[in-house]
Design a protein around this motif. Sequence first.
Motif, PDB file in Angstrom:
ATOM      1  N   GLY A 114      -7.028   0.544  -3.321  1.00  0.00           N
ATOM      2  CA  GLY A 114      -7.115  -0.026  -2.030  1.00  0.00           C
ATOM      3  C   GLY A 114      -7.197   1.165  -0.713  1.00  0.00           C
ATOM      4  N   PHE A 115      -7.587   1.989  -0.951  1.00  0.00           N
ATOM      5  CA  PHE A 115      -8.008   2.949   0.117  1.00  0.00           C
ATOM      6  C   PHE A 115      -9.549   3.459  -0.111  1.00  0.00           C
ATOM      7  CE2 PHE A 115      -3.456   3.026  -0.047  1.00  0.00           C
ATOM      8  CZ  PHE A 115      -3.234   2.898   1.678  1.00  0.00           C
ATOM      9  N   GLY A 116     -10.306   3.169   0.460  1.00  0.00           N
ATOM     10  CA  GLY A 116     -11.554   3.674   0.485  1.00  0.00           C
ATOM     11  C   GLY A 116     -12.195   4.771   1.617  1.00  0.00           C
ATOM     12  N   ASP A 117     -13.426   4.992   1.589  1.00  0.00           N
ATOM     13  CA  ASP A 117     -13.872   6.217   2.281  1.00  0.00           C
ATOM     14  C   ASP A 117     -13.624   5.720   3.881  1.00  0.00           C
ATOM     15  OD1 ASP A 117     -14.766   7.698   0.179  1.00  0.00           O
ATOM     16  OD2 ASP A 117     -16.720   6.958   0.356  1.00  0.00           O
ATOM     17  N   LYS A 118     -14.089   4.235   4.021  1.00  0.00           N
ATOM     18  CA  LYS A 118     -13.545   3.965   5.604  1.00  0.00           C
ATOM     19  C   LYS A 118     -12.144   4.149   5.904  1.00  0.00           C
ATOM     20  CE  LYS A 118     -17.864   1.111   6.162  1.00  0.00           C
ATOM     21  NZ  LYS A 118     -18.243  -0.138   6.503  1.00  0.00           N
ATOM     22  N   THR A 119     -11.321   3.665   5.255  1.00  0.00           N
ATOM     23  CA  THR A 119      -9.936   3.589   5.607  1.00  0.00           C
ATOM     24  C   THR A 119      -9.658   5.023   5.762  1.00  0.00           C
ATOM     25  OG1 THR A 119      -9.528   1.788   4.229  1.00  0.00           O
ATOM     26  CG2 THR A 119      -7.688   2.822   4.750  1.00  0.00           C
ATOM     27  N   LEU A 120     -10.005   6.139   4.764  1.00  0.00           N
ATOM     28  CA  LEU A 120      -9.586   7.447   4.866  1.00  0.00           C
ATOM     29  C   LEU A 120      -9.979   8.211   6.280  1.00  0.00           C
ATOM     30  CD1 LEU A 120      -8.517  10.170   3.490  1.00  0.00           C
ATOM     31  CD2 LEU A 120     -10.764  10.299   2.399  1.00  0.00           C
ATOM     32  N   GLU A 121     -11.239   7.477   6.619  1.00  0.00           N
ATOM     33  CA  GLU A 121     -11.582   8.410   7.721  1.00  0.00           C
ATOM     34  C   GLU A 121     -10.838   7.719   8.919  1.00  0.00           C
ATOM     35  OE1 GLU A 121     -14.381  10.809   9.687  1.00  0.00           O
ATOM     36  OE2 GLU A 121     -14.286  10.398   7.499  1.00  0.00           O
ATOM     37  N   ASP A 157      -7.919  14.175   1.444  1.00  0.00           N
ATOM     38  CA  ASP A 157      -9.152  13.462   0.953  1.00  0.00           C
ATOM     39  C   ASP A 157      -8.594  12.665  -0.441  1.00  0.00           C
ATOM     40  OD1 ASP A 157     -10.645  14.005   2.951  1.00  0.00           O
ATOM     41  OD2 ASP A 157     -11.493  15.754   2.025  1.00  0.00           O
ATOM     42  N   GLU A 158      -7.459  12.832  -1.098  1.00  0.00           N
ATOM     43  CA  GLU A 158      -7.006  12.603  -2.294  1.00  0.00           C
ATOM     44  C   GLU A 158      -6.725  10.992  -2.122  1.00  0.00           C
ATOM     45  OE1 GLU A 158      -4.542  14.217  -6.008  1.00  0.00           O
ATOM     46  OE2 GLU A 158      -4.696  15.271  -4.305  1.00  0.00           O
ATOM     47  N   LEU A 159      -6.304  10.724  -0.838  1.00  0.00           N
ATOM     48  CA  LEU A 159      -5.766   9.422  -0.807  1.00  0.00           C
ATOM     49  C   LEU A 159      -6.716   8.254  -0.895  1.00  0.00           C
ATOM     50  CD1 LEU A 159      -3.625   7.544   0.414  1.00  0.00           C
ATOM     51  CD2 LEU A 159      -4.831   7.872   2.900  1.00  0.00           C
ATOM     52  N   LYS A 160      -8.264   8.626  -0.899  1.00  0.00           N
ATOM     53  CA  LYS A 160      -9.151   7.732  -1.308  1.00  0.00           C
ATOM     54  C   LYS A 160      -9.160   7.403  -2.807  1.00  0.00           C
ATOM     55  CE  LYS A 160     -12.989  10.773  -1.917  1.00  0.00           C
ATOM     56  NZ  LYS A 160     -14.396  11.082  -1.444  1.00  0.00           N
ATOM     57  N   ASN A 161      -8.376   8.195  -3.641  1.00  0.00           N
ATOM     58  CA  ASN A 161      -7.994   7.929  -5.157  1.00  0.00           C
ATOM     59  C   ASN A 161      -7.015   6.821  -5.401  1.00  0.00           C
ATOM     60  OD1 ASN A 161     -10.082   9.875  -5.734  1.00  0.00           O
ATOM     61  ND2 ASN A 161      -8.413  11.479  -5.832  1.00  0.00           N
ATOM     62  N   VAL A 162      -6.389   6.345  -4.372  1.00  0.00           N
ATOM     63  CA  VAL A 162      -5.260   5.486  -4.590  1.00  0.00           C
ATOM     64  C   VAL A 162      -5.884   4.070  -4.309  1.00  0.00           C
ATOM     65  CG1 VAL A 162      -3.214   4.501  -3.566  1.00  0.00           C
ATOM     66  CG2 VAL A 162      -3.740   7.092  -3.730  1.00  0.00           C
ATOM     67  N   LYS A 167       0.781  -1.205   0.142  1.00  0.00           N
ATOM     68  CA  LYS A 167      -0.292   0.037   0.054  1.00  0.00           C
ATOM     69  C   LYS A 167       1.119   1.295  -0.127  1.00  0.00           C
ATOM     70  CE  LYS A 167      -4.260  -1.606   1.903  1.00  0.00           C
ATOM     71  NZ  LYS A 167      -5.402  -1.383   2.690  1.00  0.00           N
ATOM     72  N   ALA A 168       1.948   1.034   0.855  1.00  0.00           N
ATOM     73  CA  ALA A 168       3.045   2.350   0.783  1.00  0.00           C
ATOM     74  C   ALA A 168       3.317   2.607  -0.813  1.00  0.00           C
ATOM     75  CB  ALA A 168       4.082   2.086   1.753  1.00  0.00           C
ATOM     76  N   GLU A 169       3.921   1.338  -1.361  1.00  0.00           N
ATOM     77  CA  GLU A 169       4.307   1.657  -2.622  1.00  0.00           C
ATOM     78  C   GLU A 169       3.244   2.498  -3.650  1.00  0.00           C
ATOM     79  OE1 GLU A 169       5.446  -2.165  -3.807  1.00  0.00           O
ATOM     80  OE2 GLU A 169       7.291  -2.182  -2.748  1.00  0.00           O
ATOM     81  N   LYS A 170       2.002   1.946  -3.513  1.00  0.00           N
ATOM     82  CA  LYS A 170       0.870   2.645  -4.201  1.00  0.00           C
ATOM     83  C   LYS A 170       0.849   3.916  -4.059  1.00  0.00           C
ATOM     84  CE  LYS A 170      -1.874  -1.689  -4.562  1.00  0.00           C
ATOM     85  NZ  LYS A 170      -3.146  -2.328  -4.173  1.00  0.00           N
ATOM     86  N   ILE A 171       0.821   4.495  -2.733  1.00  0.00           N
ATOM     87  CA  ILE A 171       0.927   5.848  -2.396  1.00  0.00           C
ATOM     88  C   ILE A 171       1.896   6.656  -3.060  1.00  0.00           C
ATOM     89  CG2 ILE A 171       1.145   7.472  -0.653  1.00  0.00           C
ATOM     90  CD1 ILE A 171      -0.299   5.361   1.353  1.00  0.00           C
ATOM     91  N   LEU A 172       3.266   5.964  -3.114  1.00  0.00           N
ATOM     92  CA  LEU A 172       4.558   6.850  -3.707  1.00  0.00           C
ATOM     93  C   LEU A 172       4.147   6.696  -5.148  1.00  0.00           C
ATOM     94  CD1 LEU A 172       7.414   4.988  -1.864  1.00  0.00           C
ATOM     95  CD2 LEU A 172       6.585   7.266  -1.480  1.00  0.00           C
ATOM     96  N   ALA A 173       3.555   5.915  -5.650  1.00  0.00           N
ATOM     97  CA  ALA A 173       3.243   5.832  -7.173  1.00  0.00           C
ATOM     98  C   ALA A 173       2.317   6.818  -7.582  1.00  0.00           C
ATOM     99  CB  ALA A 173       2.836   4.243  -7.664  1.00  0.00           C
ATOM    100  N   TYR A 174       1.300   6.903  -6.717  1.00  0.00           N
ATOM    101  CA  TYR A 174       0.225   8.028  -7.060  1.00  0.00           C
ATOM    102  C   TYR A 174       0.751   9.225  -6.920  1.00  0.00           C
ATOM    103  CZ  TYR A 174      -4.169  10.646  -6.604  1.00  0.00           C
ATOM    104  OH  TYR A 174      -5.045  11.437  -6.941  1.00  0.00           O
ATOM    105  N   ARG A 175       1.665   9.496  -5.939  1.00  0.00           N
ATOM    106  CA  ARG A 175       2.299  10.647  -5.637  1.00  0.00           C
ATOM    107  C   ARG A 175       3.018  11.215  -6.679  1.00  0.00           C
ATOM    108  NH1 ARG A 175       5.634  11.020  -0.306  1.00  0.00           N
ATOM    109  NH2 ARG A 175       7.353  10.247  -1.503  1.00  0.00           N
ATOM    110  N   GLN A 176       3.803  10.297  -7.128  1.00  0.00           N
ATOM    111  CA  GLN A 176       4.657  10.538  -8.532  1.00  0.00           C
ATOM    112  C   GLN A 176       4.153  10.703  -9.928  1.00  0.00           C
ATOM    113  OE1 GLN A 176       7.767   7.573  -9.154  1.00  0.00           O
ATOM    114  NE2 GLN A 176       8.807   8.837 -10.682  1.00  0.00           N
ATOM    115  N   GLU A 177       2.923  10.194  -9.828  1.00  0.00           N
ATOM    116  CA  GLU A 177       2.194  10.206 -11.161  1.00  0.00           C
ATOM    117  C   GLU A 177       1.539  11.428 -11.085  1.00  0.00           C
ATOM    118  OE1 GLU A 177      -1.411   8.101 -13.433  1.00  0.00           O
ATOM    119  OE2 GLU A 177      -0.411   7.223 -11.809  1.00  0.00           O
TER     120      GLU A 177
END
Length: 221
Positions: A206-213, A199-204, A181-191
Amino acid sequence: MDRLKELLENSNRQTWIIIGLSLSTIIAVSFLLLGNRPVSNAQPEFTSQSLMSDSGMASSSSSVTATSQTSVNTTMYVDVKGAVKQPGMKKVESTMRVIDAVQLAGGFASNADEKQVNLAQKLTDSQVVYIPKRGEKVPTSVAGSSAASGGASSESEAPQVNLNTADLAGLQQLDGVGEKKAEKILAYRQEHGGFKSADELKNVNGFGDKTLERLKPQITV
């Protein structure tokens, strides 16, 4: 004849007197010896009782000393978080310090900032020991100490992770975020050139509304 008889009578009288005096002397000596015997026997009994009393006092004193020494070291539990190799709850003794808790957690991680931590601080039961990463800002509530809150800390009190600056290890400090999941966050950040908001984390993926909350108190941008 009368004179001879008188002499014999006097001789017999003296003999009986001598015998009587001898018997009296023997009886008196016997009573004296018998009278002294209980006194000599009483002394060892007193000494024995005295020794038993002293032994009991010594045993009681030793017991109190042992109890006092046992109470010095008390088993406690602390929660080691942050930049350590094996974070989690650790069993410690009341005489231990922060550096001991870090060693029980496998030691510092490669990105740990040891300068922000008071390694000599004594541990307390239920303490949270937080080791910050290099470049991470320690919250005011834990600054100047070992990042200890004294009791169970809430997520809002934990240092926040910046989604735009944290490295792979830093992102894994978030609850429920592993290496993938950490790698997905890095990939989204770079892209996308970084996160504009948390709130933009839910666009990654594996991260939904509940996880973001759940993660919102732990993240910043």
